[in-house]
Design a protein around this motif. Structure first.
Motif, PDB file in Angstrom:
ATOM      1  N   TRP A 122       0.828  -3.157   4.724  1.00  0.00           N
ATOM      2  CA  TRP A 122       0.450  -4.548   4.087  1.00  0.00           C
ATOM      3  C   TRP A 122       1.313  -4.719   2.601  1.00  0.00           C
TER       4      TRP A 122
ATOM      5  N   GLU B  74      -0.981   2.529   6.474  1.00  0.00           N
ATOM      6  CA  GLU B  74      -0.886   0.911   5.900  1.00  0.00           C
ATOM      7  C   GLU B  74       0.515   0.326   5.589  1.00  0.00           C
TER       8      GLU B  74
ATOM      9  N   SER C   5       0.843  -1.158  -0.002  1.00  0.00           N
ATOM     10  CA  SER C   5       0.069  -0.140  -0.084  1.00  0.00           C
ATOM     11  C   SER C   5       0.979   1.228  -0.060  1.00  0.00           C
TER      12      SER C   5
END
Length: 117
Positions: free
Chosen positions: A72, A70, A65
């Motif tokens: 991930w 974020e 991401s």
């Protein structure tokens, strides 16, 4: 996700927004970063889906991401989500003053009607 040739922690992001959308005057919903070369593309919900197109054309199988908060990773070949991975070259997200969807001034009023589900 640990050491893999599909991830280059030294590769800097290609910019603050989707490279192809910026070149064409388009817009995006969310941004994704190629973990191998740093290319910034728009997500699969975005109208143009440039991150997936880059992964397929370049043979770079892992994205992360490029959204604030974020961290991930996603592996296209495995269709596997990873909650974390190695630290990548900064910045690790688009500028905080850039809206989502973005960029400012190019998002149509009916943007939700243009998303891929």
């Amino acid at each position: 996700m640990t050491d893999t040739p599909a991830i280059d922690p030294t590769a800097a992001p290609s910019g603050a927004g989707c490279a192809e959308c910026d070149a064409a005057g388009g817009w995006w919903f969310h941004l994704r970063r190629c973990a191998q070369c740093g290319h910034i593309g728009c997500c699969d919900s975005s109208p143009s889906q440039h991150a997936s197109a880059h992964a397929a054309a370049a043979g770079h199988p892992v994205i992360t991401s490029f959204e604030p908060g974020e961290d991930w990773f996603w592996s296209y070949p495995d269709e596997q989500f990873y909650e974390s991975g190695p630290a990548l070259a900064t910045p690790d997200h688009h500028p905080l003053d850039q809206p989502t969807p973005g960029p400012a001034g190019r998002v149509p009023r009916d943007w939700q009607q243009h998303l891929h589900r």
